[in-house]
Write a protein that holds these residues in place. Structure first.
Motif, PDB file in Angstrom:
ATOM      1  N   THR A  71      -7.134  48.602 -14.920  1.00 27.86           N
ATOM      2  CA  THR A  71      -7.130  48.714 -13.466  1.00 27.86           C
ATOM      3  C   THR A  71      -8.438  49.316 -13.002  1.00 27.86           C
ATOM      4  O   THR A  71      -8.918  50.295 -13.573  1.00 27.86           O
ATOM      5  CB  THR A  71      -5.963  49.607 -12.999  1.00 27.86           C
ATOM      6  OG1 THR A  71      -4.749  49.027 -13.451  1.00 27.86           O
ATOM      7  CG2 THR A  71      -5.937  49.751 -11.495  1.00 27.86           C
ATOM      8  N   LYS A  73      -9.898  51.056  -9.605  1.00 25.78           N
ATOM      9  CA  LYS A  73      -9.564  51.594  -8.295  1.00 25.78           C
ATOM     10  C   LYS A  73     -10.870  51.986  -7.609  1.00 25.78           C
ATOM     11  O   LYS A  73     -11.638  52.766  -8.144  1.00 25.78           O
ATOM     12  CB  LYS A  73      -8.646  52.804  -8.410  1.00 25.78           C
ATOM     13  CG  LYS A  73      -7.244  52.437  -8.858  1.00 25.78           C
ATOM     14  CD  LYS A  73      -6.300  53.612  -8.686  1.00 25.78           C
ATOM     15  CE  LYS A  73      -4.875  53.180  -8.932  1.00 25.78           C
ATOM     16  NZ  LYS A  73      -3.919  54.139  -8.373  1.00 25.78           N
ATOM     17  N   ILE A  86      -7.589  47.981  -5.256  1.00 26.20           N
ATOM     18  CA  ILE A  86      -7.113  48.013  -6.623  1.00 26.20           C
ATOM     19  C   ILE A  86      -7.137  46.600  -7.193  1.00 26.20           C
ATOM     20  O   ILE A  86      -6.793  45.635  -6.501  1.00 26.20           O
ATOM     21  CB  ILE A  86      -5.689  48.624  -6.706  1.00 26.20           C
ATOM     22  CG1 ILE A  86      -5.235  48.788  -8.150  1.00 26.20           C
ATOM     23  CG2 ILE A  86      -4.696  47.832  -5.867  1.00 26.20           C
ATOM     24  CD1 ILE A  86      -3.974  49.627  -8.300  1.00 26.20           C
ATOM     25  N   ASN A  88      -6.046  44.642 -10.900  1.00 23.17           N
ATOM     26  CA  ASN A  88      -5.383  44.756 -12.202  1.00 23.17           C
ATOM     27  C   ASN A  88      -5.671  43.529 -13.048  1.00 23.17           C
ATOM     28  O   ASN A  88      -5.663  42.409 -12.547  1.00 23.17           O
ATOM     29  CB  ASN A  88      -3.864  44.866 -12.032  1.00 23.17           C
ATOM     30  CG  ASN A  88      -3.447  46.213 -11.507  1.00 23.17           C
ATOM     31  OD1 ASN A  88      -3.810  47.239 -12.057  1.00 23.17           O
ATOM     32  ND2 ASN A  88      -2.687  46.217 -10.436  1.00 23.17           N
TER      33      ASN A  88
END
Length: 188
Positions: A71, A73, A86, A88
């Motif tokens: 991930t 951020k 975000i 993923n």
């Protein structure tokens, strides 16, 4: 909105093609949830890769299955539920193992699903920290959310209670932060 690849402190960024806006609110709880309230449980190991905005996560499910993801951020500093962007990427076990060899700060926790929130009960030096999180699809949903009565204080706007900060916190710091909110975990 400002699209930039470097720091975004205090700026808004364009989600672009792959990232999505992360909207969440976080709350402190005085204790873990009652077992009768729990609908699901996961064990989570987070590795915050040193010098990056990347988190490597291993989620272990009760059925023995595991999920691995990387991930990114990109935070924005502004009050409210919008935390930033975000992105993923789901990983194979081999990809996870390779990335897990990189230097990282490590957090471990158990996540309990208690609709409408997820509750994280932390291990290790963060034992005694119990955080509830609620995620939202839009700003109105975030604004109108009423937290469960077990929530002691909202810490959405307190950057100390983000994973990237908690991974660097000492036990002494954590206890001081919790005391500021009137919490004094047992076995301090």
């Amino acid at each position: 909105m400002t699209g930039e690849t470097g720091g975004t402190r205090g700026r808004w960024v364009d989600p672009g093609k792959y990232a999505r806006i992360e909207r969440e609110r976080r709350f402190l709880l005085a204790a873990p949830p009652a077992p009768s309230d729990i609908t699901d449980t996961w064990t989570i190991g987070d590795r915050y890769l040193v010098g990056t905005r990347l988190r490597l996560r291993c989620v272990e499910r009760p059925d023995g299955g595991r999920e691995f993801k990387l991930t990114q951020k990109v935070p924005v500093v502004r009050p409210g539920a919008v935390q930033g962007l975000i992105t993923n990427t789901y990983l194979s076990p081999a990809e996870y193992d390779l990335l897990a060899s990189l230097p990282a700060g490590v957090l471990s926790k158990t996540r309990y699903r208690i609709p409408p929130v997820g509750v994280d009960v932390f291990d290790g030096p963060l034992r005694g920290l119990v955080l509830a999180e609620a995620e939202f699809a839009d700003d109105e949903e975030a604004r109108s959310f009423v937290p469960p009565p077990e929530c002691v204080a909202e810490v959405t706007d307190d950057p100390r209670f983000t994973g990237g900060s908690l991974v660097e916190a000492t036990r002494r710091e954590l206890l001081r932060w919790l005391a500021e909110y009137g919490l004094h975990p047992a076995n301090s």
